[in-house]
Write a protein that holds these residues in place. Structure first.
Motif, mmCIF file in Angstrom:
data_model
loop_
_atom_site.group_PDB
_atom_site.id
_atom_site.type_symbol
_atom_site.label_atom_id
_atom_site.label_comp_id
_atom_site.label_asym_id
_atom_site.label_seq_id
_atom_site.Cartn_x
_atom_site.Cartn_y
_atom_site.Cartn_z
ATOM 1 N N MET A 1 13.773 -17.789 -28.697
ATOM 2 C CA MET A 1 12.170 -18.832 -28.474
ATOM 3 C C MET A 1 13.046 -19.924 -28.294
ATOM 4 O O MET A 1 12.526 -20.199 -27.779
ATOM 5 C CB MET A 1 11.894 -19.084 -30.703
ATOM 6 N N THR A 2 14.654 -20.677 -28.450
ATOM 7 C CA THR A 2 15.199 -22.048 -28.395
ATOM 8 C C THR A 2 15.035 -21.774 -27.103
ATOM 9 O O THR A 2 14.884 -23.136 -26.351
ATOM 10 C CB THR A 2 16.428 -22.781 -29.305
ATOM 11 N N VAL A 3 15.600 -20.897 -26.010
ATOM 12 C CA VAL A 3 16.107 -20.325 -25.178
ATOM 13 C C VAL A 3 14.143 -20.615 -24.335
ATOM 14 O O VAL A 3 14.573 -21.644 -22.855
ATOM 15 C CB VAL A 3 17.176 -19.175 -24.486
ATOM 16 N N GLN A 4 13.460 -19.805 -24.431
ATOM 17 C CA GLN A 4 12.403 -20.044 -23.659
ATOM 18 C C GLN A 4 12.063 -21.283 -23.733
ATOM 19 O O GLN A 4 10.562 -21.597 -23.336
ATOM 20 C CB GLN A 4 11.632 -19.202 -24.425
ATOM 21 N N SER A 5 11.646 -22.014 -25.477
ATOM 22 C CA SER A 5 11.333 -23.430 -25.655
ATOM 23 C C SER A 5 12.036 -24.466 -24.190
ATOM 24 O O SER A 5 11.205 -25.190 -23.544
ATOM 25 C CB SER A 5 11.356 -23.970 -27.065
ATOM 26 N N TRP B 1 9.835 -16.958 -39.271
ATOM 27 C CA TRP B 1 8.724 -18.193 -38.778
ATOM 28 C C TRP B 1 10.646 -19.308 -37.348
ATOM 29 O O TRP B 1 11.429 -19.213 -38.296
ATOM 30 C CB TRP B 1 8.324 -19.009 -39.664
ATOM 31 N N GLN B 2 9.763 -19.341 -36.457
ATOM 32 C CA GLN B 2 11.049 -20.758 -36.207
ATOM 33 C C GLN B 2 10.125 -21.618 -35.891
ATOM 34 O O GLN B 2 8.749 -21.854 -35.570
ATOM 35 C CB GLN B 2 11.647 -20.389 -35.381
ATOM 36 N N TYR B 3 10.229 -23.193 -36.399
ATOM 37 C CA TYR B 3 10.232 -23.893 -35.821
ATOM 38 C C TYR B 3 10.552 -25.619 -35.122
ATOM 39 O O TYR B 3 11.268 -24.919 -34.670
ATOM 40 C CB TYR B 3 9.918 -24.991 -37.235
ATOM 41 N N LEU B 4 9.429 -25.699 -33.570
ATOM 42 C CA LEU B 4 10.001 -26.342 -33.095
ATOM 43 C C LEU B 4 8.766 -27.919 -33.348
ATOM 44 O O LEU B 4 8.207 -27.488 -33.245
ATOM 45 C CB LEU B 4 9.216 -25.901 -31.700
ATOM 46 N N ALA C 1 13.305 -30.707 -30.894
ATOM 47 C CA ALA C 1 14.455 -29.113 -31.825
ATOM 48 C C ALA C 1 13.594 -28.333 -32.024
ATOM 49 O O ALA C 1 12.619 -28.675 -32.148
ATOM 50 C CB ALA C 1 14.927 -30.249 -32.636
ATOM 51 N N THR C 2 14.529 -27.242 -32.093
ATOM 52 C CA THR C 2 14.069 -26.094 -33.364
ATOM 53 C C THR C 2 14.713 -26.060 -34.674
ATOM 54 O O THR C 2 16.067 -26.552 -34.610
ATOM 55 C CB THR C 2 14.379 -24.451 -32.614
ATOM 56 N N SER C 3 14.109 -25.274 -35.398
ATOM 57 C CA SER C 3 15.171 -24.789 -36.676
ATOM 58 C C SER C 3 14.423 -24.061 -37.708
ATOM 59 O O SER C 3 12.811 -23.229 -37.005
ATOM 60 C CB SER C 3 14.843 -26.139 -37.840
ATOM 61 N N ARG C 4 15.001 -23.127 -38.498
ATOM 62 C CA ARG C 4 14.255 -22.125 -39.103
ATOM 63 C C ARG C 4 13.682 -22.735 -40.562
ATOM 64 O O ARG C 4 12.844 -22.471 -40.887
ATOM 65 C CB ARG C 4 15.318 -21.379 -40.183
ATOM 66 N N VAL C 5 13.819 -23.982 -40.724
ATOM 67 C CA VAL C 5 12.994 -24.959 -41.429
ATOM 68 C C VAL C 5 12.814 -26.280 -41.270
ATOM 69 O O VAL C 5 12.801 -26.679 -40.633
ATOM 70 C CB VAL C 5 14.113 -25.643 -42.728
ATOM 71 N N ASN C 6 11.387 -26.091 -41.513
ATOM 72 C CA ASN C 6 10.435 -26.953 -41.182
ATOM 73 C C ASN C 6 10.757 -28.292 -42.335
ATOM 74 O O ASN C 6 9.658 -27.874 -43.295
ATOM 75 C CB ASN C 6 8.872 -26.440 -41.743
ATOM 76 N N ILE D 1 4.704 -30.754 -35.373
ATOM 77 C CA ILE D 1 5.957 -29.438 -35.601
ATOM 78 C C ILE D 1 4.376 -28.119 -35.932
ATOM 79 O O ILE D 1 3.339 -28.630 -35.869
ATOM 80 C CB ILE D 1 6.501 -29.124 -36.464
ATOM 81 N N THR D 2 5.002 -27.071 -34.609
ATOM 82 C CA THR D 2 4.701 -26.137 -34.414
ATOM 83 C C THR D 2 5.866 -25.203 -34.577
ATOM 84 O O THR D 2 6.556 -24.944 -34.764
ATOM 85 C CB THR D 2 3.829 -25.645 -32.887
ATOM 86 N N GLN D 3 4.775 -23.903 -35.374
ATOM 87 C CA GLN D 3 6.128 -22.695 -35.604
ATOM 88 C C GLN D 3 5.716 -21.205 -34.844
ATOM 89 O O GLN D 3 4.570 -21.185 -34.664
ATOM 90 C CB GLN D 3 4.938 -22.284 -36.937
ATOM 91 N N VAL D 4 6.641 -20.362 -34.454
ATOM 92 C CA VAL D 4 6.761 -19.950 -33.667
ATOM 93 C C VAL D 4 7.272 -18.156 -34.460
ATOM 94 O O VAL D 4 7.916 -18.823 -35.325
ATOM 95 C CB VAL D 4 7.602 -19.247 -32.654
ATOM 96 N N ARG D 5 5.871 -17.035 -34.383
ATOM 97 C CA ARG D 5 6.812 -15.623 -34.892
ATOM 98 C C ARG D 5 8.088 -15.459 -34.279
ATOM 99 O O ARG D 5 7.396 -15.188 -32.983
ATOM 100 C CB ARG D 5 5.699 -15.056 -35.088
#
Length: 153
Positions: free
Chosen positions: A120-124, A11-14, A29-34, A2-6
């Motif tokens: 961020m989710t779309v770009q990921s 933060w949004q986590y991938l 998957a992405t989420s607001r919560v890790n 998992i990584t985080q993106v500001r």
């Protein structure tokens, strides 16, 4: 891993799962919560896409609380997946995931302005599905993309 993106909202986590054979991102998957929920959602997407025989799989991760959570361990055990975790505090044990995240940020995210979480989710999605898996060449794969490598072998 998992990584985080500001993002603008915080933060949004991938979370990604890589197939070490081909270096392909086979689930994400992405989420607001890790959390363990993020890991399990990623595992479910991966499972649905690959439909594997769990008894033939090794799931390697770091020792983060998301991976040690009883929900994650139960999910993997119920499918007979062998669980492997890195040594404590040793990022080299998870080098392929760390390399993926370094490239994801260097090649893609750092070149964009600050995004919303949904952007961020779309770009990921675009980076993983339209570039990394299908176009980006990997030296460890003989300079072909993960998708090309899987088709050749």
């Amino acid at each position: 891993d998992i990584t985080q993106v500001r993002c603008r909202e915080g933060w949004q986590y991938l979370c990604v799962i890589l197939d070490l054979y081909s270096r392909k991102v086979v689930g994400w998957a992405t989420s607001r919560v890790n959390s363990a929920d993020l890991v399990i959602r990623t595992l479910k997407k991966t499972w649905d896409a690959r439909k594997p025989d769990g008894s033939r799989l090794l799931f390697h991760s770091d020792q983060g609380s998301q991976y040690r959570a009883k929900e994650t361990i139960s999910w993997l055990n119920n499918r007979q997946v062998t669980i492997s975790m890195s040594r404590k505090g040793n990022c080299w044990d998870n080098a392929c995931s760390e390399s993926f995240f370094a490239q994801y940020k260097k090649e893609w995210m750092n070149n964009l302005n600050e995004l919303s979480r949904s952007e961020m989710t779309v770009q990921s999605r675009f980076y993983i599905e339209n570039y990394y898996n299908s176009v980006r060449m990997h030296g460890t794969l003989g300079n072909v993309s993960p998708m090309q490598y899987e088709l050749m072998n």
